[in-house]
Design an enzyme around this catalytic site. Structure first.
Site, PDB file in Angstrom:
ATOM      1  N   ALA A  33      22.925 -16.196  16.376  1.00 32.23           N
ATOM      2  CA  ALA A  33      23.599 -14.976  16.839  1.00 32.23           C
ATOM      3  C   ALA A  33      24.712 -14.570  15.869  1.00 32.23           C
ATOM      4  CB  ALA A  33      24.174 -15.193  18.236  1.00 32.23           C
ATOM      5  N   GLU A 113       3.072 -10.545  21.464  1.00 34.18           N
ATOM      6  CA  GLU A 113       2.990 -12.005  21.294  1.00 34.18           C
ATOM      7  C   GLU A 113       4.358 -12.636  21.508  1.00 34.18           C
ATOM      8  OE1 GLU A 113       1.644 -12.443  17.249  1.00 34.18           O
ATOM      9  OE2 GLU A 113       0.037 -10.972  17.535  1.00 34.18           O
ATOM     10  N   LYS A 115       7.496 -14.745  20.424  1.00 37.87           N
ATOM     11  CA  LYS A 115       8.047 -15.071  19.110  1.00 37.87           C
ATOM     12  C   LYS A 115       8.491 -16.522  19.149  1.00 37.87           C
ATOM     13  CE  LYS A 115      11.120 -13.529  15.453  1.00 37.87           C
ATOM     14  NZ  LYS A 115      11.891 -14.745  15.201  1.00 37.87           N
ATOM     15  N   ASP A 117       9.806 -20.122  18.186  1.00 42.35           N
ATOM     16  CA  ASP A 117      10.945 -20.482  17.349  1.00 42.35           C
ATOM     17  C   ASP A 117      10.647 -21.772  16.596  1.00 42.35           C
ATOM     18  OD1 ASP A 117      13.304 -19.914  16.237  1.00 42.35           O
ATOM     19  OD2 ASP A 117      14.544 -20.461  17.957  1.00 42.35           O
ATOM     20  N   ARG A 136       6.594 -20.742   4.171  1.00 39.44           N
ATOM     21  CA  ARG A 136       6.787 -19.373   3.722  1.00 39.44           C
ATOM     22  C   ARG A 136       7.616 -19.326   2.441  1.00 39.44           C
ATOM     23  NH1 ARG A 136      10.143 -15.260   7.492  1.00 39.44           N
ATOM     24  NH2 ARG A 136      11.767 -16.633   6.726  1.00 39.44           N
ATOM     25  N   TYR A 223       0.638 -22.543  16.757  1.00 38.01           N
ATOM     26  CA  TYR A 223      -0.126 -21.393  17.236  1.00 38.01           C
ATOM     27  C   TYR A 223      -0.301 -20.442  16.070  1.00 38.01           C
ATOM     28  CZ  TYR A 223       0.180 -22.221  22.301  1.00 38.01           C
ATOM     29  OH  TYR A 223       0.038 -22.719  23.555  1.00 38.01           O
ATOM     30  N   LYS A 314      14.241  -9.260  20.311  1.00 35.47           N
ATOM     31  CA  LYS A 314      14.937 -10.539  20.474  1.00 35.47           C
ATOM     32  C   LYS A 314      15.463 -10.712  21.892  1.00 35.47           C
ATOM     33  CE  LYS A 314      15.496 -12.322  16.092  1.00 35.47           C
ATOM     34  NZ  LYS A 314      16.489 -13.203  15.554  1.00 35.47           N
ATOM     35  N   CYS A 408      40.489 -44.109  35.904  1.00 33.83           N
ATOM     36  CA  CYS A 408      39.746 -43.044  36.573  1.00 33.83           C
ATOM     37  C   CYS A 408      40.687 -41.909  36.969  1.00 33.83           C
ATOM     38  CB  CYS A 408      39.061 -43.618  37.805  1.00 33.83           C
ATOM     39  SG  CYS A 408      38.335 -42.365  38.869  1.00 33.83           S
ATOM     40  N   CYS A 411      40.851 -41.977  41.041  1.00 32.75           N
ATOM     41  CA  CYS A 411      41.419 -43.074  41.847  1.00 32.75           C
ATOM     42  C   CYS A 411      42.245 -44.055  41.040  1.00 32.75           C
ATOM     43  CB  CYS A 411      40.313 -43.802  42.587  1.00 32.75           C
ATOM     44  SG  CYS A 411      39.351 -44.889  41.521  1.00 32.75           S
ATOM     45  N   CYS A 432      37.087 -45.071  45.383  1.00 34.47           N
ATOM     46  CA  CYS A 432      37.212 -43.845  44.602  1.00 34.47           C
ATOM     47  C   CYS A 432      36.737 -42.623  45.391  1.00 34.47           C
ATOM     48  CB  CYS A 432      36.394 -43.992  43.327  1.00 34.47           C
ATOM     49  SG  CYS A 432      36.492 -42.567  42.255  1.00 34.47           S
TER      50      CYS A 432
HETATM   51  N1  LIG Z   1      21.913 -19.868  11.660  1.00 35.72           N
HETATM   52  C1  LIG Z   1      21.777 -19.603  10.411  1.00 35.72           C
HETATM   53  O1  LIG Z   1      22.568 -20.013   9.580  1.00 35.72           O
HETATM   54  C2  LIG Z   1      20.599 -18.808   9.940  1.00 35.72           C
HETATM   55  C3  LIG Z   1      20.349 -18.655   8.581  1.00 35.72           C
HETATM   56  C4  LIG Z   1      19.236 -17.937   8.213  1.00 35.72           C
HETATM   57  C5  LIG Z   1      18.409 -17.383   9.178  1.00 35.72           C
HETATM   58  N2  LIG Z   1      18.673 -17.566  10.500  1.00 35.72           N
HETATM   59  C6  LIG Z   1      17.833 -16.972  11.545  1.00 35.72           C
HETATM   60  O2  LIG Z   1      16.572 -16.645  11.069  1.00 35.72           O
HETATM   61  C7  LIG Z   1      16.336 -15.270  11.257  1.00 35.72           C
HETATM   62  C8  LIG Z   1      15.685 -14.746  10.044  1.00 35.72           C
HETATM   63  O3  LIG Z   1      14.589 -15.540   9.806  1.00 35.72           O
HETATM   64  P1  LIG Z   1      13.204 -14.980   9.466  1.00 35.72           P
HETATM   65  O4  LIG Z   1      13.247 -14.197   8.250  1.00 35.72           O
HETATM   66  O5  LIG Z   1      12.282 -16.109   9.563  1.00 35.72           O
HETATM   67  O6  LIG Z   1      12.945 -13.908  10.573  1.00 35.72           O
HETATM   68  P2  LIG Z   1      12.622 -14.045  12.054  1.00 35.72           P
HETATM   69  O7  LIG Z   1      12.566 -15.442  12.481  1.00 35.72           O
HETATM   70  O8  LIG Z   1      13.565 -13.172  12.778  1.00 35.72           O
HETATM   71  O9  LIG Z   1      11.167 -13.398  12.121  1.00 35.72           O
HETATM   72  C9  LIG Z   1      10.063 -13.704  11.263  1.00 35.72           C
HETATM   73  C10 LIG Z   1       9.416 -14.988  11.610  1.00 35.72           C
HETATM   74  O10 LIG Z   1       9.056 -15.011  12.958  1.00 35.72           O
HETATM   75  C11 LIG Z   1       8.104 -16.016  13.128  1.00 35.72           C
HETATM   76  N3  LIG Z   1       7.189 -15.680  14.200  1.00 35.72           N
HETATM   77  C12 LIG Z   1       7.132 -16.297  15.406  1.00 35.72           C
HETATM   78  N4  LIG Z   1       6.212 -15.788  16.186  1.00 35.72           N
HETATM   79  C13 LIG Z   1       5.600 -14.799  15.484  1.00 35.72           C
HETATM   80  C14 LIG Z   1       4.533 -13.912  15.778  1.00 35.72           C
HETATM   81  N5  LIG Z   1       3.929 -13.947  16.969  1.00 35.72           N
HETATM   82  N6  LIG Z   1       4.167 -13.054  14.818  1.00 35.72           N
HETATM   83  C15 LIG Z   1       4.779 -13.023  13.635  1.00 35.72           C
HETATM   84  N7  LIG Z   1       5.799 -13.847  13.298  1.00 35.72           N
HETATM   85  C16 LIG Z   1       6.209 -14.737  14.216  1.00 35.72           C
HETATM   86  C17 LIG Z   1       7.478 -16.251  11.799  1.00 35.72           C
HETATM   87  O11 LIG Z   1       7.870 -17.523  11.365  1.00 35.72           O
HETATM   88  C18 LIG Z   1       8.104 -15.233  10.923  1.00 35.72           C
HETATM   89  O12 LIG Z   1       8.287 -15.699   9.617  1.00 35.72           O
HETATM   90  C19 LIG Z   1      17.675 -14.630  11.475  1.00 35.72           C
HETATM   91  O13 LIG Z   1      17.576 -13.542  12.353  1.00 35.72           O
HETATM   92  C20 LIG Z   1      18.489 -15.738  12.057  1.00 35.72           C
HETATM   93  O14 LIG Z   1      18.353 -15.668  13.449  1.00 35.72           O
HETATM   94  C21 LIG Z   1      19.750 -18.249  10.875  1.00 35.72           C
HETATM   95 ZN   LIG Z   2      37.575 -43.608  40.479  1.00 35.52          ZN
END
Ligand SMILES: NC(=O)c1ccc[n+]([C@@H]2O[C@H](COP(=O)([O-])OP(=O)(O)OC[C@H]3O[C@@H](n4cnc5c(N)ncnc54)[C@H](O)[C@@H]3O)[C@@H](O)[C@H]2O)c1
Ligand SMILES: [Zn+2]
Length: 677
Positions: A33, A113, A115, A117, A136, A223, A314, A408, A411, A432
């Site tokens: 975030a 679909e 997304k 993680d 990638r 997947y 998101k 504690c 108590c 306690c």
């Molecule tokens: N916390 C951090 O320091 C940090 C650093 C870099 C990136 N990030 C995170 O990563 C994100 C950017 O990463 P990103 O470029 O991989 O983009 P992303 O994760 O927002 O979106 C692209 C990725 O989504 C995935 N994905 C999952 N389900 C999918 C589906 N059904 N179809 C297509 N793709 C699907 C794939 O891996 C694709 O590469 C940022 O928004 C951030 O949230 C965080």
């Molecule tokens: Zn106690």
């Protein structure tokens, strides 16, 4: 920030650092975030100042550079990222952009679909066999991780059927299901190994291992959600249909994939998946909408880092940044002391969070967290929010260490922490306030004092009305007090009083069990009673003599020892057994008969057990010897009379031989026990 250009440069530098930590090291230091906020700020600045645009800006790049430890794999078609929308309005704008570009007004079909993680991988099948897998990377070059991917059970090494193209590139997400993640972290915590902050980091860290045997042990799943370069005939006209074909060849496709019409369909899909987010067996950070028709996708094309024909919608983030204001210590109903983080309120996954668990002292040490720190809080599902990491470079100068209390907070009894056990506990169990209800329920339960008619509901009322603070108070309740409770009448009150009266006559074993000393179950209570014969002898025992009791190891011995060293506990025990004439509860039991001298043929003999016994367990052998009056010690000394050496006996056997102690094997022991048995 007064100077926007300086801010822009600072944002680029900061985001590059975060990218490196996230993509290359698999150990992000800020939540997504926060990263997304900074990225949006950068994009806004670049849009407001086109003259500052730069193809090397993090806003123009995908992922991170591949690590040289893996062979390089060039993607024939680039692997891109996804644009994202966070709100209804942004979704509407996405649909409008797509329709405008296509010069359409009717709603389009979208393939919707989850997304997932995890991390994106490309799989290449030649003649139906998996020949290459890659990450990638930066979008054009990834890391060859074929050996690691081959260990993932849901990825077929050979495709089913025979109508697949000669060369097929499949793309999808490798991820770690929640259950596997929790189990892996739990085991890691117990072993003092590295704990992952979330399933995404765990999946990425597991897949990018140099030793594929490590990957093989990690609970990874896969997947697929699309294709890359394909040789020969097109696989279909629509994305959704292609996914169905992939499924037919044995490639796993999420069962949540749906074809929906227009923005309204997408929104409905989003709402449905969001409402089920916590119940899905894996983590998702949103849903993805893709224009279904490939011909339309081709017309829409790409921008530099993402296709125009797709977007991610998101979900509210499950991790956020906030400040640790203080730590309080809560006492659970079984005495466990839990440090609770008091946080500056922050919205996490749609709920305001101001408390989070810090688990225990080990966890505080592992996190290295201090009061005043900026921390990452995570709230996934209905699990209690947790502090998962500290943002070290935001530690203020006046940060303070967290002091674990010695007594504690409820108590004031001592807090016991057994070595090797993570949890610290209050041992004022009988006294306690936090443990009252549980202590009294246990005290009256069937295997303890068996006070019939004193059910959970009644005990809860008695405690809440403060009529009963310790088990001793039960015996001073009046008929009037009992009859006045909800769901109690005259008759039930009379019955409870009669049951209390009956419970006064018990056995020492039941009484010991009723005290609720940790890990002293029925069997151990029985052994303790047989061994010590009187309450006074047991209460006064040091740890060493306690160890001589069958079933009692180091940990239980300490629980017992500490329990009887708490003045509050002793006071309650004294009240329970004091005669009624003296104002006590008058609990008593028959004197335990001392075994006759000739039933103790091994009295005065000290045995030590070592090595593996095959017919008896160590504990059984110990119990059998003790039943014959022998003492069983833990180490060999000049005072040892016999060493029983099982298989693979080691240093104790050597020592016994050095000291000239008699040694017998398992057969010798069996013969000895048979003679007296
Ligand atoms: N916390 C951090 O320091 C940090 C650093 C870099 C990136 N990030 C995170 O990563 C994100 C950017 O990463 P990103 O470029 O991989 O983009 P992303 O994760 O927002 O979106 C692209 C990725 O989504 C995935 N994905 C999952 N389900 C999918 C589906 N059904 N179809 C297509 N793709 C699907 C794939 O891996 C694709 O590469 C940022 O928004 C951030 O949230 C965080
Ligand atoms: Zn106690």
């Amino acid at each position: 920030m007064s100077d926007p250009y300086a801010r822009l440069l600072a944002l680029r530098a900061q985001l590059e650092t975060y990218n490196e930590q996230y993509y290359v090291v698999d150990a992000p230091t800020v939540p997504d975030a926060e990263y997304d906020r900074l990225m949006r700020e950068l994009v806004a600045l670049e849009q407001a100042h086109p003259e500052w645009r730069d193809p090397d800006s993090p806003s123009q790049k995908v992922g991170g550079a591949p690590v040289s430890a893996f062979p390089e794999v060039r993607h024939l078609l680039p692997m891109l990222s996804l644009d994202n929308v966070f709100s209804d309005e942004e979704l509407m704008a996405f649909e409008k952009r797509v329709l405008d570009r296509l010069d359409r007004s009717e709603p389009l079909a979208f393939c919707c679909e989850p997304k997932l993680d995890g991390l994106a991988v490309s799989l290449v099948y030649e003649q139906g066999r998996l020949v290459q897998a890659a990450t990638r990377g930066d979008g054009s070059t990834g890391e060859g991780i074929t050996e690691n991917v081959r260990t993932i059970k849901s990825i077929p090494l050979r495709l089913k059927g025979d109508d697949w193209p000669a060369r097929l590139e499949v793309r999808g997400e490798v991820f770690m299901p929640k259950a596997g993640f929790d189990a892996m972290n739990e085991a890691a915590r117990a072993n003092g190994d590295k704990v992952f902050a979330n399933p995404r980091n765990a999946a990425a860290g597991s897949l990018r291992q140099l030793d594929s045997r490590i990957t093989a042990r990690r609970p990874l799943a896969f997947y697929c959600y699309g294709i890359g370069q394909v040789e020969g005939e097109p696989l279909g006209e629509c994305h959704f249909d292609i996914l169905q074909r992939l499924k037919g060849w044995g490639l796993p496709v999420s069962p949540e994939v749906r074809r929906m019409q227009g923005k309204a369909g997408c929104q409905a899909y989003h709402d449905d998946i969001l409402s089920r987010r916590d119940r899905l067996p894996y983590e998702i950070d949103g849903v993805v909408y893709k224009v279904d028709e490939l011909a339309l996708q081709a017309r829409l094309g790409f921008v530099v880092r993402a296709p125009r024909w797709a977007t991610a919608h998101k979900f509210p983030a499950q991790e956020e940044l906030t400040r640790l204001l203080n730590v309080e210590f809560q006492v659970g109903r079984t005495g466990a002391i839990t440090p609770v983080a008091k946080l500056a309120p922050v919205a996490v996954a749609g709920v305001t969070v101001s408390n989070a668990t810090l688990h225990n002292a080990d966890e505080i040490a592992r996190l290295g967290v201090m009061i005043g720190d900026t921390v990452i809080v995570r709230r996934a599902g209905d699990v209690i929010p947790q502090v998962v990491a500290v943002v070290m470079d935001r530690r203020p100068d006046d940060a303070r260490a967290i002091a674990f209390p010695e007594r504690c907070p409820v108590c004031e009894s001592e807090i016991e922490r057994i070595e090797g056990e993570a949890v610290a506990r209050c041992i004022g169990g009988l006294f306690c306030g936090a443990q009252r209800k549980e202590a009294i329920k246990h005290f009256s339960s069937r295997k303890a004092l068996d006070i019939e008619g004193l059910g959970t509901k009644i005990i809860e009322q008695l405690v809440e009305l403060e009529l009963v603070k310790t088990p001793a108070d039960l015996f001073h309740l009046s008929h009037q007090q009992l009859a006045g409770l909800e769901r109690m009448g005259d008759k039930s009150a009379t019955n409870v009083l009669a049951a209390l009266d009956k419970a006064r006559t018990t056995t020492l074993a039941r009484f010991l069990y009723a005290l609720g000393i940790r890990e002293v179950g029925e069997a151990t209570a029985n052994n303790l009673a047989q061994h010590f014969l009187t309450l006074d002898a047991l209460a006064g025992a040091e740890v060493e003599p306690l160890l001589a009791v069958p079933d009692v190891g180091e940990v239980v011995a300490k629980h017992i020892y500490y329990f009887f060293r708490q003045p509050h506990n002793l006071e309650v025990v004294r009240q329970l057994v004091a005669p009624r004439a003296d104002g006590g509860c008058g609990i008593h039991w028959p004197v335990i008969a001392v075994p006759k001298a000739d039933s103790q043929p091994l009295a005065g003999q000290t045995f030590v057990l070592t090595g593996t016994l095959t017919r008896l367990s160590r504990n059984e052998a110990k119990a059998a010897l003790q039943a014959l009056g022998a003492k069983v010690a833990g180490s060999v000394s000049a005072k040892t009379h016999f060493l029983v050496a099982g298989e693979a006996a080691g240093s104790k056997l050597t020592k016994a031989q050095e000291l000239g102690v008699a040694v017998m094997d398992e057969d010798g022991l069996a013969a000895l026990l048979a003679r007296y048995g």
